[in-house]
Each structure stands twice: as structure tokens, then as C-alpha cells.
Write an enzyme that holds these catalytic residues in place. Structure first.
Site, PDB file in Angstrom:
ATOM      1  N   ARG A  66       0.823  -1.194   0.000  1.00  0.00           N
ATOM      2  CA  ARG A  66       0.000   0.000   0.000  1.00  0.00           C
ATOM      3  C   ARG A  66       0.871   1.263   0.000  1.00  0.00           C
ATOM      4  O   ARG A  66       1.779   1.399  -0.803  1.00  0.00           O
ATOM      5  CB  ARG A  66      -0.988  -0.042   1.179  1.00  0.00           C
ATOM      6  CG  ARG A  66      -1.980  -1.204   1.101  1.00  0.00           C
ATOM      7  CD  ARG A  66      -2.982  -1.070  -0.024  1.00  0.00           C
ATOM      8  NE  ARG A  66      -3.974  -0.064   0.208  1.00  0.00           N
ATOM      9  CZ  ARG A  66      -5.158  -0.252   0.798  1.00  0.00           C
ATOM     10  NH1 ARG A  66      -5.493  -1.476   1.212  1.00  0.00           N
ATOM     11  NH2 ARG A  66      -6.015   0.725   0.950  1.00  0.00           N
ATOM     12  N   SER A  67       0.641   2.193   0.929  1.00  0.00           N
ATOM     13  CA  SER A  67       1.323   3.490   0.834  1.00  0.00           C
ATOM     14  C   SER A  67       2.796   3.450   1.194  1.00  0.00           C
ATOM     15  O   SER A  67       3.496   4.454   1.016  1.00  0.00           O
ATOM     16  CB  SER A  67       0.604   4.532   1.695  1.00  0.00           C
ATOM     17  OG  SER A  67      -0.564   4.967   1.043  1.00  0.00           O
ATOM     18  N   ALA A  68       3.297   2.327   1.678  1.00  0.00           N
ATOM     19  CA  ALA A  68       4.754   2.216   1.804  1.00  0.00           C
ATOM     20  C   ALA A  68       5.411   2.354   0.435  1.00  0.00           C
ATOM     21  O   ALA A  68       6.599   2.658   0.332  1.00  0.00           O
ATOM     22  CB  ALA A  68       5.136   0.893   2.456  1.00  0.00           C
ATOM     23  N   THR A  69       4.610   2.157  -0.625  1.00  0.00           N
ATOM     24  CA  THR A  69       5.079   2.401  -1.996  1.00  0.00           C
ATOM     25  C   THR A  69       5.550   3.843  -2.168  1.00  0.00           C
ATOM     26  O   THR A  69       6.470   4.118  -2.950  1.00  0.00           O
ATOM     27  CB  THR A  69       3.943   2.124  -2.995  1.00  0.00           C
ATOM     28  OG1 THR A  69       3.362   0.843  -2.725  1.00  0.00           O
ATOM     29  CG2 THR A  69       4.436   2.167  -4.425  1.00  0.00           C
ATOM     30  N   LYS A  70       4.908   4.784  -1.471  1.00  0.00           N
ATOM     31  CA  LYS A  70       5.233   6.201  -1.655  1.00  0.00           C
ATOM     32  C   LYS A  70       6.698   6.499  -1.345  1.00  0.00           C
ATOM     33  O   LYS A  70       7.314   7.357  -1.982  1.00  0.00           O
ATOM     34  CB  LYS A  70       4.330   7.074  -0.784  1.00  0.00           C
ATOM     35  CG  LYS A  70       2.878   7.132  -1.232  1.00  0.00           C
ATOM     36  CD  LYS A  70       2.076   8.082  -0.343  1.00  0.00           C
ATOM     37  CE  LYS A  70       0.664   8.302  -0.851  1.00  0.00           C
ATOM     38  NZ  LYS A  70      -0.225   7.142  -0.627  1.00  0.00           N
TER      39      LYS A  70
END
Length: 390
Positions: A66-70
């Protein structure tokens, strides 16, 4: 609970915390990896590959983060800046002329990374099918008017962040962010990390199935309750909170093969815990002779750019350039830490002062946005190890 893997002497508290997550916090399948000064010191995995399955989690099992992708996507723009190909203080429209519409001429590249662009929502959300087209998200953001004067305030750009990063990468390099990450980050470091899962990896069955989350729980561990919690704001269909998380509506199923094959730099990266930790280790120092950020870029990543009440997450947040910084909403290891959590549990970060890099992935997605208790227990285990003199 059978826990696989190793910890070097002194990091036993991390293993103890990992075991307690399964025994007391309902963990179903997870892995944690920790590097120190470019060397792996923790490598643990346990449970089942699928949240509702029986096949064991193996070394090399990956999950949607999820937002760890950012945090991975942020490295693309910062490395382009480091190479002299991208000016952080230039208008986004200098690279992407169509973006300038509707009063966005003053949005800087810097504002994309520090969540001050004023573009956390789409007036017309994309469907999951539309989001599979890499051009549709950037086109929608280019057609969107800001909801606050760019640069004057900050609010978490939950989904639109990824489309802006993706299109800037393409305009500067001719490659989408997922392609750039594969060639410039994953290949040199040997990372099991993908933004856009290749067919070969999907066929290998290494990516586990995770649970689905809906609305978020309250963010962080603030001492004083805000006037309105993120949960309450999310329940309001007109709030920036709800609209930001609904820029794709309904939100795609992260277990859908078509969704995994697409590249959404804000939300659907796939990685092992080892890959996240190794990536962050290379941001702050050499890993097997290869380093991503020089010292100046590492300082840019963790220098505070935005702080205070977040227009989307409601509570106070802190951001550097593309990275969340240590604070009550996103507790990391220490004040010098920078990284990014993923909604549902995953977390990756680096702490240059201690030389620690951390990666945690799970299939047991929860409603937490920034401070999952399982990840926090593991971070406390790292802190305890360092305090004991590991």
C-alpha cells in the site's frame, strides 16, 4: 508459533516482539527485516502466505505494501534531482505543460513531495478499470483544480501523489515510475520489489493474498483527541479525507491480478520485508558497494517540509520530501528517522544516526493508516536492542 530466520546477537528483542504479534495481536503471516550499517541483522518470517490460507509464508514471500510504496516512488524524483535532471523548485508545469490548467501554475515539484500541492482529491473519481490505464490518473489530476492555494498548507495526497510522481518521471525520463524503479533501484540492489508485478512473478505464486480494509481507524497516538477524528472525517462523503481516499472508487481489490500488474506509485507496490529494508539501507549508506542517495539528498529527504494539522488525515503530520517523519502520527525509531507506512500495516524507514533500515510486511491488513500496533511493537524491539548495546 514457528518463526523462521535469524537475528544477530543483541537483536533478540525484535524476535520476541515478532512472536508476540502472532500470539497477542492476531498476526496471520508476516516478515520483518532490519539492516544496520548496510548489513542485515534481522531476517524473520512466519505464518501463512495468504491471510485466509494454510500454505506457509516462505523466505521471499511478498505482499502489497500500500502506501509504503510512496517512499520508494519518492526516491525516483529525488534521484533525478540528485542527477541534475529535475529541479525540485521548478513548476510542475515546466515538465508537464497540461498540468498548469485551473490555477496550478504555481505548484512546484517540491509541493508534490511534501503534500502541499492542494490536489488530494478528484472531483470525478476514477473507476478501478480506468485506474489500470497509466495515462488516466495523470490526465485527471491535470484537469483538477486545487482545493487550497498550492504551497500554503498540507494534506495527505493518498492517491493523487502517485499519478503526479508517475507523470513527472515519464516527462523527464521517458519511462513510467515502475519501469524506472525496476531498472535503477530494484535491479542494482537485487530487490524483490515491483511497481507493476511482472507476469513471471505472478505465475511464480510468491505474492500472498492479504485481507481487505475499508475505512481507517484513528491515526497515531496523539495525547489530545482532535475535534474530529480521521474515522469521523472518513465517514463524511464530502470531507477531504473521504474524497482523497476515494480518488479511485470503489477502491481496487489489491489481490486482483490486473490491479497488481498495474503501476500506481502511491499504493500498489509489492515487496518483501527484506527488499524494503535493503532499499532504505541504500538510502543512507552503501549496501554491497551500491548507494542510492548521496549525503545531501538524504538530508533533503528528512528535512521537515510540512508539519501541523493535516487537511486530509485531520491530526498533525510531518513530511520531508516524499517521506513521513518521526512524530505522533507516524512514530518511527527516532527523531532523525524518515520513511513511509502503508495503510493496513506495512512499514519501511531509515534512521541515519543509528544506521538502521527497517522493513515489515503483513497479509493481515488492519484499518490503521500510519501507526499499526504490530509494526510499532517491532520498532520498539529495535529500539530496545540498540538501548541494550546491540
Amino acid at each position: 508459533m514457528k518463526v523462521n530466520g535469524t537475528v544477530v546477537e543483541g537483536f533478540e528483542p525484535v524476535r520476541e516482539a515478532f512472536v508476540r504479534n502472532f500470539e497477542a495481536l492476531g498476526e496471520r503471516g508476516a516478515a520483518v527485516s532490519v539492516y544496520r550499517d548496510g548489513q542485515r541483522v534481522v531476517d524473520l518470517w512466519a505464518g501463512t502466505r495468504d491471510v485466509d490460507g494454510t500454505e506457509p509464508w516462505e523466505r521471499g514471500t511478498a505482499q502489497v505494501v500500500r502506501s509504503a510504496t510512496k517512499g520508494v516512488a519518492a526516491a525516483v524524483l529525488l534521484m533525478l534531482h540528485q542527477r541534475g535532471e529535475l529541479d525540485l523548485d521548478a513548476p510542475v508545469g515546466a515538465y508537464w505543460p497540461e498540468f498548469k490548467a485551473h490555477g496550478k501554475e504555481r505548484v512546484l515539484v517540491r509541493h508534490v513531495l511534501n503534500h502541499r500541492a492542494g490536489l488530494p482529491v478528484l472531483d470525478t473519481p476514477l473507476t478501478p478499470a480506468q485506474a489500470l490505464d497509466p495515462a488516466r490518473g495523470p490526465e485527471a489530476v491535470a484537469a483538477q483544480a486545487p482545493v487550497w492555494e498550492p504551497g500554503t498548507d498540507h494534506g495527505y495526497h493518498a492517491l493523487t501523489y502517485g499519478w503526479m510522481v508517475d507523470e513527472l518521471t515519464r516527462r523527464v525520463t521517458g519511462r513510467w515510475a515502475g519501469e524506472w524503479i525496476a531498472a535503477e533501484l530494484a535491479a542494482p540492489l537485487g530487490l524483490d520489489l515491483w511497481l507493476g508485478l511482472p507476469e513471471s512473478e505472478a505465475a511464480a505464486g510468491r505474492v500472498g493474498r492479504s485481507g481487505r480494509v475499508e475505512g481507517p481507524e484513528p491515526v497515531g497516538g496523539l495525547r489530545a483527541r482532535p475535534k474530529r477524528s480521521v474515522t469521523e472525517a472518513y465517514a463524511d462523503p464530502d470531507s477531504l479525507t473521504r474524497r482523497a481516499f476515494a480518488a479511485i472508487s470503489p477502491f481496487p481489490d489489491q489481490n486482483d491480478p490486473a490491479h497488481r500488474a498495474a503501476a500506481l506509485p502511491a499504493t500498489n507496490g509489492i515487496a518483501t520485508a527484506e527488499a524494503l529494508a535493503r532499499f532504505y539501507a541504500a538510502l543512507i549508506g552503501p549496501v554491497d558497494g551500491f548507494r542510492l542517495f548521496d549525503a545531501a539528498t538524504a538530508r533533503l529527504a528528512r528535512a521537515e517540509e510540512s508539519a501541523g494539522p493535516d487537511r486530509v488525515l485531520v491530526v498533525g503530520t510531518r513530511f520531508g520530501l516524499g517521506y513521513m517523519l518521526h512524530g505522533s502520527a507516524s512514530p518511527l525509531l527516532a527523531p532523525t528517522s524518515f520513511g513511509h507506512p502503508g495503510r493496513g500495516g506495512s512499514l519501511g524507514f531509515a534512521d541515519p544516526d543509528s544506521g538502521i533500515a527497517f522493513g515489515y510486511v503483513t497479509n493481515g491488513f488492519r484499518k490503521t493508516v500510519t501507526a499499526d500496533p504490530r509494526a510499532q511493537a517491532l520498532v520498539r524491539g529495535v529500539r530496545e536492542s540498540l538501548t541494550r548495546g546491540a
